[in-house]
Write a protein that holds these residues in place. Structure first.
Motif, PDB file in Angstrom:
ATOM      1  N   PRO A 135       0.977  -1.187   0.005  1.00  0.00           N
ATOM      2  CA  PRO A 135      -0.078   0.080  -0.061  1.00  0.00           C
ATOM      3  C   PRO A 135       0.770   1.205   0.065  1.00  0.00           C
ATOM      4  O   PRO A 135       0.273   2.515  -0.676  1.00  0.00           O
ATOM      5  N   LEU A 136       1.989   1.264   0.702  1.00  0.00           N
ATOM      6  CA  LEU A 136       2.947   2.315   0.763  1.00  0.00           C
ATOM      7  C   LEU A 136       3.591   2.717  -0.942  1.00  0.00           C
ATOM      8  O   LEU A 136       3.540   3.913  -0.991  1.00  0.00           O
ATOM      9  N   LEU A 137       3.703   1.701  -1.396  1.00  0.00           N
ATOM     10  CA  LEU A 137       4.442   1.877  -2.608  1.00  0.00           C
ATOM     11  C   LEU A 137       3.183   2.397  -3.400  1.00  0.00           C
ATOM     12  O   LEU A 137       3.502   3.389  -4.461  1.00  0.00           O
ATOM     13  N   MET A 138       2.027   2.053  -3.425  1.00  0.00           N
ATOM     14  CA  MET A 138       0.969   2.724  -4.277  1.00  0.00           C
ATOM     15  C   MET A 138       0.861   3.998  -3.993  1.00  0.00           C
ATOM     16  O   MET A 138       0.664   4.778  -4.849  1.00  0.00           O
ATOM     17  N   LEU A 139       0.960   4.245  -2.590  1.00  0.00           N
ATOM     18  CA  LEU A 139       0.871   5.838  -2.328  1.00  0.00           C
ATOM     19  C   LEU A 139       1.935   6.588  -2.838  1.00  0.00           C
ATOM     20  O   LEU A 139       1.678   7.906  -3.229  1.00  0.00           O
ATOM     21  N   TRP A 140       3.105   6.104  -2.743  1.00  0.00           N
ATOM     22  CA  TRP A 140       4.265   6.957  -3.077  1.00  0.00           C
ATOM     23  C   TRP A 140       4.425   6.919  -4.806  1.00  0.00           C
ATOM     24  O   TRP A 140       4.789   7.897  -5.349  1.00  0.00           O
ATOM     25  N   LEU A 141       4.221   5.774  -5.388  1.00  0.00           N
ATOM     26  CA  LEU A 141       4.527   5.594  -6.874  1.00  0.00           C
ATOM     27  C   LEU A 141       3.208   5.636  -7.665  1.00  0.00           C
ATOM     28  O   LEU A 141       3.308   5.644  -8.893  1.00  0.00           O
ATOM     29  N   VAL A 149       6.674  -2.665 -10.628  1.00  0.00           N
ATOM     30  CA  VAL A 149       8.089  -2.886 -11.085  1.00  0.00           C
ATOM     31  C   VAL A 149       8.850  -2.921  -9.896  1.00  0.00           C
ATOM     32  O   VAL A 149       9.721  -3.834  -9.634  1.00  0.00           O
ATOM     33  N   VAL A 150       8.552  -2.063  -9.025  1.00  0.00           N
ATOM     34  CA  VAL A 150       9.405  -1.691  -7.683  1.00  0.00           C
ATOM     35  C   VAL A 150       9.239  -2.964  -7.036  1.00  0.00           C
ATOM     36  O   VAL A 150      10.123  -3.444  -6.068  1.00  0.00           O
ATOM     37  N   MET A 151       7.867  -3.408  -6.926  1.00  0.00           N
ATOM     38  CA  MET A 151       7.510  -4.380  -6.199  1.00  0.00           C
ATOM     39  C   MET A 151       8.302  -5.662  -6.494  1.00  0.00           C
ATOM     40  O   MET A 151       8.862  -6.375  -5.720  1.00  0.00           O
ATOM     41  N   ILE A 215       5.165 -13.107  -8.373  1.00  0.00           N
ATOM     42  CA  ILE A 215       4.780 -12.844  -7.092  1.00  0.00           C
ATOM     43  C   ILE A 215       4.532 -11.515  -6.815  1.00  0.00           C
ATOM     44  O   ILE A 215       3.492 -10.966  -6.467  1.00  0.00           O
ATOM     45  N   GLY A 216       5.768 -10.651  -7.151  1.00  0.00           N
ATOM     46  CA  GLY A 216       5.833  -9.212  -6.934  1.00  0.00           C
ATOM     47  C   GLY A 216       4.849  -8.390  -7.861  1.00  0.00           C
ATOM     48  O   GLY A 216       4.128  -7.655  -7.310  1.00  0.00           O
ATOM     49  N   ALA A 217       4.657  -8.941  -8.948  1.00  0.00           N
ATOM     50  CA  ALA A 217       3.908  -8.253 -10.005  1.00  0.00           C
ATOM     51  C   ALA A 217       2.261  -8.304  -9.643  1.00  0.00           C
ATOM     52  O   ALA A 217       1.359  -7.368  -9.689  1.00  0.00           O
ATOM     53  N   VAL A 218       2.027  -9.760  -9.280  1.00  0.00           N
ATOM     54  CA  VAL A 218       0.483  -9.829  -9.050  1.00  0.00           C
ATOM     55  C   VAL A 218       0.039  -9.371  -7.665  1.00  0.00           C
ATOM     56  O   VAL A 218      -0.920  -8.871  -7.523  1.00  0.00           O
ATOM     57  N   THR A 219       1.192  -9.189  -6.710  1.00  0.00           N
ATOM     58  CA  THR A 219       0.951  -8.828  -5.451  1.00  0.00           C
ATOM     59  C   THR A 219       0.583  -7.070  -5.484  1.00  0.00           C
ATOM     60  O   THR A 219      -0.166  -6.682  -4.849  1.00  0.00           O
ATOM     61  N   GLY A 220       1.161  -6.547  -6.378  1.00  0.00           N
ATOM     62  CA  GLY A 220       0.929  -4.973  -6.796  1.00  0.00           C
ATOM     63  C   GLY A 220      -0.457  -4.859  -7.048  1.00  0.00           C
ATOM     64  O   GLY A 220      -0.747  -3.755  -6.929  1.00  0.00           O
TER      65      GLY A 220
END
Length: 276
Positions: A135-141, A149-151, A215-220
């Motif tokens: 959620p923080l990455l969504m808020l920041w990016l 991509v960062v996830m 995993i990272g892409a789908v989680t994001g």
């Protein structure tokens, strides 16, 4: 001196000849492994369909592989569109994660005081669940591709860094002593001795990265997105379209398998001394 200071496996004609003779044999191994994987998948599908038939399970509980296959055909265009989005997120995430891991490992090797500071940060980065920082990455990016991509890069960062760092540290002492005897500079030691010696370990990190990148892409996409296979799964779940959820899962699993065996085949060709 530059020609002399090559990683020993690469540096002699005899070694090159031996490597060339073995490379053809090793290049066939991933294909054989892929064939075994296909057979295993076929057996698994037969068992899956048998369970559905035996217990007469409804499609909204557990659709059979035939239902999932039918959904793959009916929704091929939609699935293909979302697969491209998730694929791009994985591709850019893998590239970013590999670069970050390589730079991090080199910094820890070359600057000992910095290693004492970076290593706890590296471990701490893995102690925090990815779901907690999503959620923080969504808020920041934002909700676009950058956060996914960062996830993905954060997911693969740790295995790539640890594998590369271990490979750099475990350079055979005989090679290092020989390079020092020949008067190699620190840069020559790194470029001609340590990096080639670390490539097999780095290749292991790359293989792991390819498998866990989805995993990272789908989680994001689960946390916030309007495109991608993760988003499609959430939408299908809300509509009780379980067959479509399984279709997305099949594509994700297929992507992981193809990424693993594709990277394995490429790495075996690029690093023929990896199995030595």
């Amino acid at each position: 001196m530059t020609d002399t200071l090559r990683y020993p496996v690469q540096g002699t004609n005899a070694a090159k000849t031996a490597v060339g003779a073995d490379s053809k044999r090793r290049s066939k191994l991933p294909l054989a492994a892929l064939g075994r994987a296909v057979i295993s998948v076929v057996i698994l599908l037969l068992l899956w369909q048998g369970i559905v038939w035996l217990f007469k399970l409804p499609a909204f509980i557990l659709p059979g592989p035939l239902d999932v296959g039918r959904q793959l055909l009916l929704r091929a265009a939609v699935l293909w569109h979302h697969t491209q989005i998730t694929g791009l997120e994985m591709l850019f995430g893998v590239i970013l994660g590999l670069l970050m891991g390589l730079v991090f490992a080199l910094q820890m090797l070359l600057f000992n005081p910095l290693r004492r500071w970076l290593l706890p940060l590296l471990i701490t980065s893995q102690a925090i669940p990815v779901f907690a920082i999503a959620p923080l990455l969504m808020l920041w990016l934002g909700y676009g591709m950058t956060s996914k991509v960062v996830m993905t890069a954060l997911i693969i960062f740790f295995p790539v860094t640890t594998c590369c760092y271990d490979g750099l540290r475990q350079t055979p002492t005989g090679f290092v002593d020989l390079a020092r005897t020949l008067g190699a500079s620190r840069w020559q030691m790194l470029w001609h001795i340590r990096l080639p010696a670390a490539l097999p370990a780095l290749a292991s990190g790359v293989r792991i990265a390819m498998v866990i990148a989805p995993i990272g892409a789908v989680t994001g996409e689960w946390v916030g997105s309007s495109e991608g296979l993760g988003y499609l799964m959430l939408q299908a779940n809300a509509r009780m379209q379980v067959s479509e959820m399984f279709a997305a899962l099949v594509i994700l699993a297929l992507c992981s398998v193809l990424l693993y065996f594709g990277s394995d085949l490429l790495l075996r060709r690029l690093i023929p001394w990896a199995d030595k």
